[in-house]
Design a protein around this motif. Structure first.
Motif, PDB file in Angstrom:
ATOM      1  N   ILE A  65      -4.978  23.917-119.386  1.00  0.00           N
ATOM      2  CA  ILE A  65      -4.177  23.186-120.375  1.00  0.00           C
ATOM      3  C   ILE A  65      -4.996  22.921-121.640  1.00  0.00           C
ATOM      4  O   ILE A  65      -4.520  23.130-122.763  1.00  0.00           O
ATOM      5  N   THR A 107       0.855  17.089-113.516  1.00  0.00           N
ATOM      6  CA  THR A 107       0.032  17.847-114.479  1.00  0.00           C
ATOM      7  C   THR A 107       0.776  19.074-114.973  1.00  0.00           C
ATOM      8  O   THR A 107       0.787  19.378-116.172  1.00  0.00           O
ATOM      9  N   ASN A 111       2.204  19.824-118.778  1.00  0.00           N
ATOM     10  CA  ASN A 111       1.894  21.080-119.464  1.00  0.00           C
ATOM     11  C   ASN A 111       3.173  21.717-120.004  1.00  0.00           C
ATOM     12  O   ASN A 111       3.205  22.228-121.131  1.00  0.00           O
ATOM     13  N   SER A 115       4.381  22.249-124.049  1.00  0.00           N
ATOM     14  CA  SER A 115       4.765  23.597-124.492  1.00  0.00           C
ATOM     15  C   SER A 115       6.077  23.590-125.266  1.00  0.00           C
ATOM     16  O   SER A 115       6.447  24.589-125.888  1.00  0.00           O
TER      17      SER A 115
END
Length: 315
Positions: A65, A107, A111, A115
């Motif tokens: 990430i 997590t 992410n 995005s």
């Protein structure tokens, strides 16, 4: 030294560092189970595998990430190592396999959230984020407040409409719908939206012993790292600020979950709650290079931190 080694761009060195710390965690968790198990039939192999694979997956994902968002260079694995150092303090880690799997899903969800920055409306991706958070809540009901992070993240990242709130909610609803449909089909119907969830306000005691001293050090370290991140936010790009604020809100709601939905004081859950966000922020506190004296102070500090984590595991 450790920081210099893990913040370089050598992929071979990066893989070795991640593997070493993960194998140490795996070896300790297996050893602890062997000490407590009287026979092999009691050996919780699937819990050990789930817990340790979630730890490894989260460490790798954290590095990926940060690299994708250009906050660190390719090959810089310090954040993943810092997360593994946090987990080093958890004794009998297999008992927290649910929380660790949920942490990995959160997590992954964060992410996917980041995005969404600067792209055309993508309700399908928002729906996927809702699914990821839905699974994390199913596995660890005490983390259901984390769903609020999705709406905060969407609000931070884009201009929103009502559809941007409905899409992740539908994703989360689908997870619960599938779960209770399967329970009904297999004849084990028992409608309880969030089983094993109990409201309990955290009661703090102030007994002065080594365990509480080590926990105080851990909490103080986390505050320093968070302060460092907040001080550099104004100097960063809009995307970087959004990224860090998303993880600050993640930390806040993880701690709220600890305070309100954790029976008794579980130091392991505190470590998990602090470990992931602080590993994200750690790249700002432990710079890749700088003044020689300052750099060596940080090197000594990270070794002290490892000692404290190992001591927490012992006590």
């Amino acid at each position: 030294m450790l920081i210099a080694q893990t913040r370089n761009t050598n992929p071979v060195s990066s893989i070795f560092s991640i593997s070493l710390f993960w194998l140490i965690n795996l070896g300790l968790s297996v050893y602890e189970v062997l000490l407590s198990c009287s026979n092999w039939s009691d050996f919780p192999i699937y819990k050990i595998l789930l817990a340790n694979l979630s730890i490894l997956g989260t460490a790798i994902l954290v590095n990926r990430i940060l690299q994708q968002n250009k906050l660190v260079g390719v090959g810089d694995v310090f954040s993943g190592i810092l997360f593994l150092i946090f987990v080093l303090a958890i004794k009998d880690v297999y008992q927290y396999y649910g929380e660790l799997v949920s942490l990995f899903l959160i997590t992954l969800g964060n992410n996917r959230l980041i995005s969404l920055y600067n792209i055309k409306k993508n309700h399908l991706r928002e729906f996927e984020i809702g699914i990821l958070y839905g699974f994390s809540i199913i596995i660890s009901p005490g983390l259901f407040l984390m769903l609020i992070v999705v709406f905060i993240g969407i609000r931070l990242i884009m201009s929103i409409s009502w559809r941007d709130f409905i899409a992740p909610l539908l994703g989360c609803f689908c997870v619960f719908f599938v779960k209770y449909s399967l329970l009904f089909i297999f004849g084990i119907w028992s409608f309880n939206l969030l089983p094993n969830l109990s409201f309990s306000i955290l009661k703090l005691d102030f007994i002065f012993d080594l365990t509480h001293l080590f926990i105080a050090f851990l909490f103080f370290f986390s505050l320093i790292v968070l302060y460092k991140v907040i001080t550099v936010l104004e100097k960063r790009s809009v995307k970087d600020r959004i990224f860090y604020w998303l993880w600050i809100w993640t930390l806040i709601f993880l701690l709220i979950s600890l305070v309100l939905f954790n029976e008794g004081f579980e130091k392991s859950f505190l470590i998990i709650s602090l470990g992931l966000p602080c590993s994200i922020f750690g790249t700002e506190f432990f710079p890749k290079k700088g003044k020689s004296q300052e750099f060596w102070k940080k090197e000594i500090f990270i070794y002290l931190f490892i000692i404290v984590q190992c001591s927490l595991r012992i006590y």
